[in-house]
Design a protein around this motif. Sequence first.
Motif, PDB file in Angstrom:
ATOM      1  N   HIS A  17      -5.602 -25.497 -31.528  1.00  0.00           N
ATOM      2  CA  HIS A  17      -4.284 -25.544 -32.163  1.00  0.00           C
ATOM      3  C   HIS A  17      -4.289 -26.193 -33.548  1.00  0.00           C
ATOM      4  O   HIS A  17      -3.284 -26.094 -34.266  1.00  0.00           O
ATOM      5  N   GLY A  18      -5.372 -26.862 -33.925  1.00  0.00           N
ATOM      6  CA  GLY A  18      -5.429 -27.506 -35.224  1.00  0.00           C
ATOM      7  C   GLY A  18      -4.714 -28.835 -35.311  1.00  0.00           C
ATOM      8  O   GLY A  18      -4.831 -29.564 -36.289  1.00  0.00           O
ATOM      9  N   GLN A  19      -3.941 -29.166 -34.265  1.00  0.00           N
ATOM     10  CA  GLN A  19      -3.165 -30.406 -34.247  1.00  0.00           C
ATOM     11  C   GLN A  19      -2.830 -30.738 -32.799  1.00  0.00           C
ATOM     12  O   GLN A  19      -2.635 -29.832 -31.972  1.00  0.00           O
ATOM     13  N   VAL A  20      -2.792 -32.020 -32.476  1.00  0.00           N
ATOM     14  CA  VAL A  20      -2.402 -32.444 -31.132  1.00  0.00           C
ATOM     15  C   VAL A  20      -1.383 -33.565 -31.245  1.00  0.00           C
ATOM     16  O   VAL A  20      -1.362 -34.309 -32.234  1.00  0.00           O
ATOM     17  N   GLN A  21      -0.537 -33.686 -30.220  1.00  0.00           N
ATOM     18  CA  GLN A  21       0.507 -34.708 -30.175  1.00  0.00           C
ATOM     19  C   GLN A  21       0.255 -35.652 -29.008  1.00  0.00           C
ATOM     20  O   GLN A  21      -0.185 -35.223 -27.930  1.00  0.00           O
ATOM     21  N   LEU A  22       0.547 -36.927 -29.222  1.00  0.00           N
ATOM     22  CA  LEU A  22       0.339 -37.921 -28.171  1.00  0.00           C
ATOM     23  C   LEU A  22       1.098 -37.572 -26.903  1.00  0.00           C
ATOM     24  O   LEU A  22       0.543 -37.609 -25.798  1.00  0.00           O
ATOM     25  N   ALA A  23       2.364 -37.240 -27.047  1.00  0.00           N
ATOM     26  CA  ALA A  23       3.205 -36.989 -25.876  1.00  0.00           C
ATOM     27  C   ALA A  23       2.696 -35.800 -25.076  1.00  0.00           C
ATOM     28  O   ALA A  23       2.642 -35.839 -23.837  1.00  0.00           O
ATOM     29  N   SER A  32      -1.249 -42.453 -19.819  1.00  0.00           N
ATOM     30  CA  SER A  32      -0.225 -43.001 -20.708  1.00  0.00           C
ATOM     31  C   SER A  32      -0.501 -42.637 -22.167  1.00  0.00           C
ATOM     32  O   SER A  32      -1.639 -42.329 -22.549  1.00  0.00           O
ATOM     33  N   GLU A  33       0.561 -42.696 -22.980  1.00  0.00           N
ATOM     34  CA  GLU A  33       0.391 -42.454 -24.407  1.00  0.00           C
ATOM     35  C   GLU A  33      -0.500 -43.525 -25.039  1.00  0.00           C
ATOM     36  O   GLU A  33      -1.227 -43.245 -25.996  1.00  0.00           O
ATOM     37  N   ASP A  34      -0.453 -44.736 -24.526  1.00  0.00           N
ATOM     38  CA  ASP A  34      -1.326 -45.790 -25.045  1.00  0.00           C
ATOM     39  C   ASP A  34      -2.794 -45.439 -24.837  1.00  0.00           C
ATOM     40  O   ASP A  34      -3.635 -45.693 -25.709  1.00  0.00           O
ATOM     41  N   THR A  35      -3.105 -44.849 -23.684  1.00  0.00           N
ATOM     42  CA  THR A  35      -4.490 -44.437 -23.418  1.00  0.00           C
ATOM     43  C   THR A  35      -4.918 -43.341 -24.384  1.00  0.00           C
ATOM     44  O   THR A  35      -6.022 -43.389 -24.949  1.00  0.00           O
ATOM     45  N   ILE A  36      -4.036 -42.359 -24.608  1.00  0.00           N
ATOM     46  CA  ILE A  36      -4.341 -41.278 -25.550  1.00  0.00           C
ATOM     47  C   ILE A  36      -4.485 -41.830 -26.962  1.00  0.00           C
ATOM     48  O   ILE A  36      -5.382 -41.426 -27.710  1.00  0.00           O
ATOM     49  N   ARG A  37      -3.639 -42.788 -27.315  1.00  0.00           N
ATOM     50  CA  ARG A  37      -3.720 -43.388 -28.653  1.00  0.00           C
ATOM     51  C   ARG A  37      -5.067 -44.077 -28.855  1.00  0.00           C
ATOM     52  O   ARG A  37      -5.695 -43.942 -29.917  1.00  0.00           O
ATOM     53  N   ARG A  38      -5.531 -44.797 -27.844  1.00  0.00           N
ATOM     54  CA  ARG A  38      -6.837 -45.457 -27.943  1.00  0.00           C
ATOM     55  C   ARG A  38      -7.959 -44.419 -28.026  1.00  0.00           C
ATOM     56  O   ARG A  38      -8.922 -44.597 -28.783  1.00  0.00           O
ATOM     57  N   ASP A  39      -7.837 -43.335 -27.263  1.00  0.00           N
ATOM     58  CA  ASP A  39      -8.845 -42.270 -27.327  1.00  0.00           C
ATOM     59  C   ASP A  39      -8.900 -41.671 -28.731  1.00  0.00           C
ATOM     60  O   ASP A  39      -9.992 -41.444 -29.282  1.00  0.00           O
ATOM     61  N   ARG A  51      -6.530 -39.195 -37.527  1.00  0.00           N
ATOM     62  CA  ARG A  51      -5.337 -39.695 -36.853  1.00  0.00           C
ATOM     63  C   ARG A  51      -4.131 -39.643 -37.786  1.00  0.00           C
ATOM     64  O   ARG A  51      -4.213 -40.011 -38.952  1.00  0.00           O
ATOM     65  N   ILE A  52      -3.008 -39.155 -37.280  1.00  0.00           N
ATOM     66  CA  ILE A  52      -1.741 -39.202 -37.996  1.00  0.00           C
ATOM     67  C   ILE A  52      -0.701 -39.787 -37.053  1.00  0.00           C
ATOM     68  O   ILE A  52      -0.967 -39.996 -35.861  1.00  0.00           O
ATOM     69  N   ARG A  53       0.475 -40.066 -37.579  1.00  0.00           N
ATOM     70  CA  ARG A  53       1.529 -40.625 -36.739  1.00  0.00           C
ATOM     71  C   ARG A  53       1.883 -39.640 -35.629  1.00  0.00           C
ATOM     72  O   ARG A  53       2.240 -38.494 -35.874  1.00  0.00           O
ATOM     73  N   GLY A  54       1.756 -40.085 -34.398  1.00  0.00           N
ATOM     74  CA  GLY A  54       2.137 -39.267 -33.254  1.00  0.00           C
ATOM     75  C   GLY A  54       1.088 -38.294 -32.779  1.00  0.00           C
ATOM     76  O   GLY A  54       1.345 -37.514 -31.858  1.00  0.00           O
ATOM     77  N   LEU A 174      -5.174 -30.710 -46.935  1.00  0.00           N
ATOM     78  CA  LEU A 174      -3.746 -30.568 -47.218  1.00  0.00           C
ATOM     79  C   LEU A 174      -3.053 -30.080 -45.956  1.00  0.00           C
ATOM     80  O   LEU A 174      -3.452 -29.076 -45.372  1.00  0.00           O
ATOM     81  N   HIS A 175      -2.019 -30.811 -45.567  1.00  0.00           N
ATOM     82  CA  HIS A 175      -1.261 -30.475 -44.364  1.00  0.00           C
ATOM     83  C   HIS A 175       0.220 -30.672 -44.652  1.00  0.00           C
ATOM     84  O   HIS A 175       0.582 -31.632 -45.350  1.00  0.00           O
ATOM     85  N   PRO A 176       1.098 -29.789 -44.149  1.00  0.00           N
ATOM     86  CA  PRO A 176       2.530 -29.929 -44.440  1.00  0.00           C
ATOM     87  C   PRO A 176       3.108 -31.283 -44.030  1.00  0.00           C
ATOM     88  O   PRO A 176       4.040 -31.781 -44.680  1.00  0.00           O
ATOM     89  N   GLU A 177       2.591 -31.876 -42.972  1.00  0.00           N
ATOM     90  CA  GLU A 177       3.108 -33.162 -42.503  1.00  0.00           C
ATOM     91  C   GLU A 177       2.306 -34.340 -43.052  1.00  0.00           C
ATOM     92  O   GLU A 177       2.877 -35.339 -43.510  1.00  0.00           O
ATOM     93  N   ALA A 178       0.983 -34.248 -43.017  1.00  0.00           N
ATOM     94  CA  ALA A 178       0.146 -35.357 -43.473  1.00  0.00           C
ATOM     95  C   ALA A 178       0.100 -35.450 -44.984  1.00  0.00           C
ATOM     96  O   ALA A 178      -0.143 -36.528 -45.536  1.00  0.00           O
ATOM     97  N   GLY A 179       0.301 -34.350 -45.687  1.00  0.00           N
ATOM     98  CA  GLY A 179       0.282 -34.335 -47.135  1.00  0.00           C
ATOM     99  C   GLY A 179      -1.093 -34.053 -47.697  1.00  0.00           C
ATOM    100  O   GLY A 179      -1.968 -33.503 -47.025  1.00  0.00           O
TER     101      GLY A 179
END
Length: 249
Positions: A17-23, A32-39, A51-54, A174-179
């Motif tokens: 998909h080129g991008q993944v979301q924590l949720a 948990s999202e905390d576990t995914i965030r650490r991964d 890594r980007i926000r979310g 270059l990414h529409p969200e990350a800039g």
Amino acid sequence: MLKHERFRRILDELQRHGQVQLATLSTALDVSEDTIRRDIDELARKGALTRIRGGALLPSPIPNAYQAREQHDAAAKQEIAQKALALVSEGQLIILDGGTTAGWLARQLPGTGKLTVATHSLPAAMTLLDHPNIEVRMAGGRVHAQYRVNLGLETVDFFRQLLADACFIGTYGLHPEAGLTVADPEEAAVKRAIVNASKHVVALVTPEKLGTAASYIVCEAGRIDTLITAGSVPEADLAPYRALGVRVL
């Protein structure tokens, strides 16, 4: 699920998909999202993703050394440089950044017609010395041997004193969200100064960099006025930039 299994699933989803979301990953992997965030943090340290926000994005595929970058996807860079020539007019003050695509543009600038070029790129400056009608203004600073540019506070201050008609700026991703992003914090600071010193911001981006990101943000995607790329990029990949008001060539 064991950590290495989560890593494999995260990277598989990222490739698809080129991008993944924590949720989304938290639900899919039942952790948990905390576990995914650490991964994601650990995978980012290994260079496997950005890594980007979310969530996370695919990392930039670009090598760091100037000579390797110069020849990487050279045909696309030359096509982009040729398109960029249409945005250069006699009498302008333009900025060429330290990217290799801007270096290809320096090679293609016409020898006729007066032009002032400000740059912190050593290769671009050397190329332009052979143009009798082009005045070169070189930024000072600390020489970065690998990137072949000057960096640091002196370089940033040089560009802060300019108001250029246009800048031609490269990127690692270059990414529409990350800039627009690069791999080095000092390089990001210089590129931010270049963007702020320019009436018209032109991003020179090879297709493989679209939808990817490096670690340091230069500017939001919407700050770009014109995006120049090469080849036949699917419209679905370009539409998010057009939606932000970016002209695409």
